[in-house]
Design a protein around this motif. Structure first.
Motif, PDB file in Angstrom:
ATOM      1  N   HIS A 141       0.904  -1.227   0.070  1.00 16.49           N
ATOM      2  CA  HIS A 141       0.083   0.032   0.074  1.00 16.49           C
ATOM      3  C   HIS A 141       0.887   1.351   0.085  1.00 16.49           C
ATOM      4  O   HIS A 141       0.573   2.090  -0.748  1.00 16.49           O
ATOM      5  N   ASN A 142       1.886   1.300   0.693  1.00 15.39           N
ATOM      6  CA  ASN A 142       2.634   2.429   0.722  1.00 15.39           C
ATOM      7  C   ASN A 142       3.482   2.857  -0.496  1.00 15.39           C
ATOM      8  O   ASN A 142       3.438   3.918  -1.092  1.00 15.39           O
ATOM      9  N   ILE A 143       4.017   1.694  -1.011  1.00 15.18           N
ATOM     10  CA  ILE A 143       4.719   1.667  -2.270  1.00 15.18           C
ATOM     11  C   ILE A 143       3.805   2.208  -3.167  1.00 15.18           C
ATOM     12  O   ILE A 143       4.074   3.027  -4.029  1.00 15.18           O
ATOM     13  N   ILE A 144       2.708   1.770  -3.442  1.00 13.32           N
ATOM     14  CA  ILE A 144       1.620   1.885  -4.747  1.00 13.32           C
ATOM     15  C   ILE A 144       0.982   3.519  -4.232  1.00 13.32           C
ATOM     16  O   ILE A 144       0.950   4.097  -5.310  1.00 13.32           O
ATOM     17  N   SER A 145       0.872   3.927  -3.199  1.00 14.30           N
ATOM     18  CA  SER A 145       0.468   5.107  -2.698  1.00 14.30           C
ATOM     19  C   SER A 145       1.458   6.202  -3.043  1.00 14.30           C
ATOM     20  O   SER A 145       1.074   7.417  -3.647  1.00 14.30           O
ATOM     21  N   MET A 146       2.781   5.817  -2.910  1.00 15.19           N
ATOM     22  CA  MET A 146       3.886   6.817  -3.485  1.00 15.19           C
ATOM     23  C   MET A 146       3.748   6.854  -4.953  1.00 15.19           C
ATOM     24  O   MET A 146       3.976   7.975  -5.475  1.00 15.19           O
ATOM     25  N   LEU A 147       3.664   5.888  -5.564  1.00 18.80           N
ATOM     26  CA  LEU A 147       3.723   5.743  -6.914  1.00 18.80           C
ATOM     27  C   LEU A 147       2.591   6.653  -7.635  1.00 18.80           C
ATOM     28  O   LEU A 147       2.719   7.299  -8.531  1.00 18.80           O
ATOM     29  N   ARG A 148       1.324   6.622  -6.975  1.00 17.06           N
ATOM     30  CA  ARG A 148       0.185   7.396  -7.385  1.00 17.06           C
ATOM     31  C   ARG A 148       0.321   8.611  -7.224  1.00 17.06           C
ATOM     32  O   ARG A 148       0.074   9.558  -7.848  1.00 17.06           O
ATOM     33  N   HIS A 149       0.915   9.038  -6.001  1.00 16.72           N
ATOM     34  CA  HIS A 149       1.297  10.549  -5.785  1.00 16.72           C
ATOM     35  C   HIS A 149       2.096  11.241  -6.696  1.00 16.72           C
ATOM     36  O   HIS A 149       1.981  12.349  -7.254  1.00 16.72           O
ATOM     37  N   LYS A 150       3.266  10.345  -7.013  1.00 14.18           N
ATOM     38  CA  LYS A 150       4.149  10.698  -7.867  1.00 14.18           C
ATOM     39  C   LYS A 150       3.784  10.892  -9.447  1.00 14.18           C
ATOM     40  O   LYS A 150       4.170  11.647  -9.995  1.00 14.18           O
ATOM     41  N   PHE A 151       2.916   9.884  -9.796  1.00 14.97           N
ATOM     42  CA  PHE A 151       2.460   9.689 -11.029  1.00 14.97           C
ATOM     43  C   PHE A 151       1.004   9.649 -11.321  1.00 14.97           C
ATOM     44  O   PHE A 151       0.509   8.605 -11.479  1.00 14.97           O
ATOM     45  N   PRO A 152       0.085  10.940 -10.839  1.00 15.13           N
ATOM     46  CA  PRO A 152      -1.090  10.594 -10.860  1.00 15.13           C
ATOM     47  C   PRO A 152      -1.814  10.327 -12.401  1.00 15.13           C
ATOM     48  O   PRO A 152      -2.957   9.904 -12.066  1.00 15.13           O
ATOM     49  N   GLU A 153      -1.039  10.658 -13.563  1.00 16.63           N
ATOM     50  CA  GLU A 153      -1.874  10.544 -14.708  1.00 16.63           C
ATOM     51  C   GLU A 153      -1.530   9.055 -15.069  1.00 16.63           C
ATOM     52  O   GLU A 153      -2.073   8.536 -16.295  1.00 16.63           O
ATOM     53  N   TYR A 154      -0.533   8.395 -14.428  1.00 18.49           N
ATOM     54  CA  TYR A 154       0.115   6.932 -15.055  1.00 18.49           C
ATOM     55  C   TYR A 154      -1.178   6.005 -14.758  1.00 18.49           C
ATOM     56  O   TYR A 154      -1.817   6.145 -13.792  1.00 18.49           O
ATOM     57  N   THR A 155      -1.214   4.850 -15.568  1.00 15.35           N
ATOM     58  CA  THR A 155      -1.846   3.765 -15.397  1.00 15.35           C
ATOM     59  C   THR A 155      -1.101   2.801 -14.406  1.00 15.35           C
ATOM     60  O   THR A 155       0.147   2.672 -14.734  1.00 15.35           O
ATOM     61  N   ILE A 156      -1.756   2.430 -13.321  1.00 12.17           N
ATOM     62  CA  ILE A 156      -1.017   1.300 -12.501  1.00 12.17           C
ATOM     63  C   ILE A 156      -1.689   0.130 -12.598  1.00 12.17           C
ATOM     64  O   ILE A 156      -2.852  -0.023 -12.089  1.00 12.17           O
ATOM     65  N   ARG A 157      -0.919  -1.071 -12.755  1.00 12.69           N
ATOM     66  CA  ARG A 157      -1.460  -2.297 -12.566  1.00 12.69           C
ATOM     67  C   ARG A 157      -0.565  -3.137 -11.557  1.00 12.69           C
ATOM     68  O   ARG A 157       0.621  -2.717 -11.264  1.00 12.69           O
ATOM     69  N   ILE A 158      -1.280  -3.791 -10.639  1.00 15.71           N
ATOM     70  CA  ILE A 158      -0.586  -4.558  -9.531  1.00 15.71           C
ATOM     71  C   ILE A 158      -0.577  -6.267 -10.170  1.00 15.71           C
ATOM     72  O   ILE A 158      -1.523  -6.650 -10.414  1.00 15.71           O
ATOM     73  N   ASP A 159       0.734  -6.585  -9.832  1.00 22.22           N
ATOM     74  CA  ASP A 159       0.845  -8.067  -9.912  1.00 22.22           C
ATOM     75  C   ASP A 159       1.207  -8.813  -8.839  1.00 22.22           C
ATOM     76  O   ASP A 159       2.518  -8.462  -8.307  1.00 22.22           O
ATOM     77  N   VAL A 160       0.404  -9.458  -8.224  1.00 23.19           N
ATOM     78  CA  VAL A 160       0.805 -10.040  -6.907  1.00 23.19           C
ATOM     79  C   VAL A 160       1.275 -11.170  -7.037  1.00 23.19           C
ATOM     80  O   VAL A 160       2.119 -11.754  -5.907  1.00 23.19           O
ATOM     81  N   ASN A 161       1.234 -12.041  -7.916  1.00 24.99           N
ATOM     82  CA  ASN A 161       2.022 -13.262  -8.138  1.00 24.99           C
ATOM     83  C   ASN A 161       1.638 -14.475  -7.037  1.00 24.99           C
ATOM     84  O   ASN A 161       2.370 -15.172  -6.541  1.00 24.99           O
ATOM     85  N   GLN A 162       0.342 -14.344  -6.803  1.00 23.45           N
ATOM     86  CA  GLN A 162      -0.168 -15.378  -5.681  1.00 23.45           C
ATOM     87  C   GLN A 162       0.250 -15.122  -4.361  1.00 23.45           C
ATOM     88  O   GLN A 162       0.271 -15.975  -3.543  1.00 23.45           O
ATOM     89  N   GLY A 163       0.756 -13.524  -4.082  1.00 21.74           N
ATOM     90  CA  GLY A 163       1.312 -13.298  -2.717  1.00 21.74           C
ATOM     91  C   GLY A 163       0.709 -12.913  -1.654  1.00 21.74           C
ATOM     92  O   GLY A 163       1.285 -12.862  -0.337  1.00 21.74           O
ATOM     93  N   TRP A 164      -0.643 -12.955  -1.803  1.00 20.31           N
ATOM     94  CA  TRP A 164      -1.590 -12.473  -0.504  1.00 20.31           C
ATOM     95  C   TRP A 164      -2.361 -13.665  -0.122  1.00 20.31           C
ATOM     96  O   TRP A 164      -2.873 -14.706  -1.001  1.00 20.31           O
ATOM     97  N   LYS A 165      -2.642 -13.887   1.135  1.00 22.69           N
ATOM     98  CA  LYS A 165      -3.474 -14.712   1.605  1.00 22.69           C
ATOM     99  C   LYS A 165      -5.040 -14.112   1.381  1.00 22.69           C
ATOM    100  O   LYS A 165      -4.996 -12.931   1.491  1.00 22.69           O
ATOM    101  N   ILE A 166      -5.815 -15.146   1.436  1.00 21.51           N
ATOM    102  CA  ILE A 166      -7.239 -14.588   1.025  1.00 21.51           C
ATOM    103  C   ILE A 166      -7.757 -13.548   1.839  1.00 21.51           C
ATOM    104  O   ILE A 166      -8.489 -12.533   1.149  1.00 21.51           O
ATOM    105  N   LYS A 167      -7.695 -13.602   3.030  1.00 21.36           N
ATOM    106  CA  LYS A 167      -8.271 -12.663   4.180  1.00 21.36           C
ATOM    107  C   LYS A 167      -7.352 -11.438   3.780  1.00 21.36           C
ATOM    108  O   LYS A 167      -8.065 -10.293   3.953  1.00 21.36           O
ATOM    109  N   ASP A 168      -6.108 -11.432   3.766  1.00 21.75           N
ATOM    110  CA  ASP A 168      -5.396 -10.152   3.535  1.00 21.75           C
ATOM    111  C   ASP A 168      -5.641  -9.421   2.132  1.00 21.75           C
ATOM    112  O   ASP A 168      -5.608  -8.269   2.257  1.00 21.75           O
TER     113      ASP A 168
END
Length: 170
Positions: A56-83
Motif C-alpha cells: 500500500h505504501n509503495i503504490i500510494s507513493m507511485l500514485r502520488h508521484k505519477f497521478p496520470e499514469y496507469t498502475i497495474r498490480i501483479d501479486v503473483n499469488q502473494g496474498w492470503k485470501i483474508k489479507d
C-alpha cells in the motif's frame, strides 16, 4: 511452419498500428528505488510487483508521484485470501487498473475475491490450457481477464488458441 516469416503481430492477426502499449515493470529494493525506476520508465503504464512488502505504501507513493499514469498490480499469488480483501479495499482508493493473480487457491476463492473487488482481477499462473480456462469461466465468472504468456501456454499457436477462446466468451 504456420508462422514462419510472420511477425507476432501478423500471426496474432493484429492490424498494423493497433498494438496496445505495454506496461513497464518497476523494480527496486525500497520504495525510493521503485520510484526512481518508475521515473526512468519508457511507458506511462506501470506494473508493480506486490505481495512482498509494504504494498500500500509503495503504490500510494507511485500514485502520488505519477497521478496520470496507469498502475497495474501483479501479486503473483502473494496474498492470503483474508489479507487480499483488506489490501484491495485500501487500493480501491488509488485508481488501480487491475490486479493480477492476487492469491493462490481455488477458482472459488478467486471468484469470491473478484466478485467483491471494484478493481478488475486478472489471472495468469492459475491456468495454462483451454480446459483450465473453461473451468475458470464456469467457476469464477467475476474474474475479468487473463494474461497469456507464450512460454507458459506451450508456444505461440497454443497462446493464440487461448486468446481466441477467451475473446469468444468475453
Amino acid at each position: 511452419s504456420q508462422i514462419e516469416g510472420k511477425g507476432y503481430g501478423n500471426f496474432l492477426e493484429i492490424p498494423e498500428g493497433n498494438i496496445e502499449p505495454t506496461s513497464y515493470t518497476v523494480t527496486g529494493n525500497s520504495p525510493e528505488e521503485i520510484i526512481d525506476d518508475a521515473v526512468e520508465s519508457p511507458s506511462s503504464i506501470l506494473k508493480v510487483k506486490a505481495g512482498v512488502g509494504d504494498d500500500h505504501n509503495i503504490i500510494s507513493m507511485l500514485r502520488h508521484k505519477f497521478p496520470e499514469y496507469t498502475i497495474r498490480i501483479d501479486v503473483n499469488q502473494g496474498w492470503k485470501i483474508k489479507d487480499a480483501f483488506k489490501n484491495i479495499a485500501l487500493l480501491e482508493k488509488l485508481n488501480i487498473e487491475l490486479i493480477e493473480e492476487p492469491i493462490s487457491g481455488s477458482f472459488w476463492d478467486l471468484e469470491n475475491l473478484a466478485r467483491e473487488s471494484s478493481i478488475p482481477v486478472f489471472i495468469d499462473e492459475s491456468f495454462q490450457s483451454i480446459e483450465e480456462l473453461n473451468r475458470l469461466r464456469e467457476i469464477a465468472p467475476s474474474v475479468k481477464g487473463i494474461v497469456v504468456k507464450i512460454a507458459k501456454s506451450g508456444g505461440p499457436v497454443r497462446a493464440l488458441s487461448l486468446v481466441r477462446e477467451a475473446e469468444e466468451h468475453g
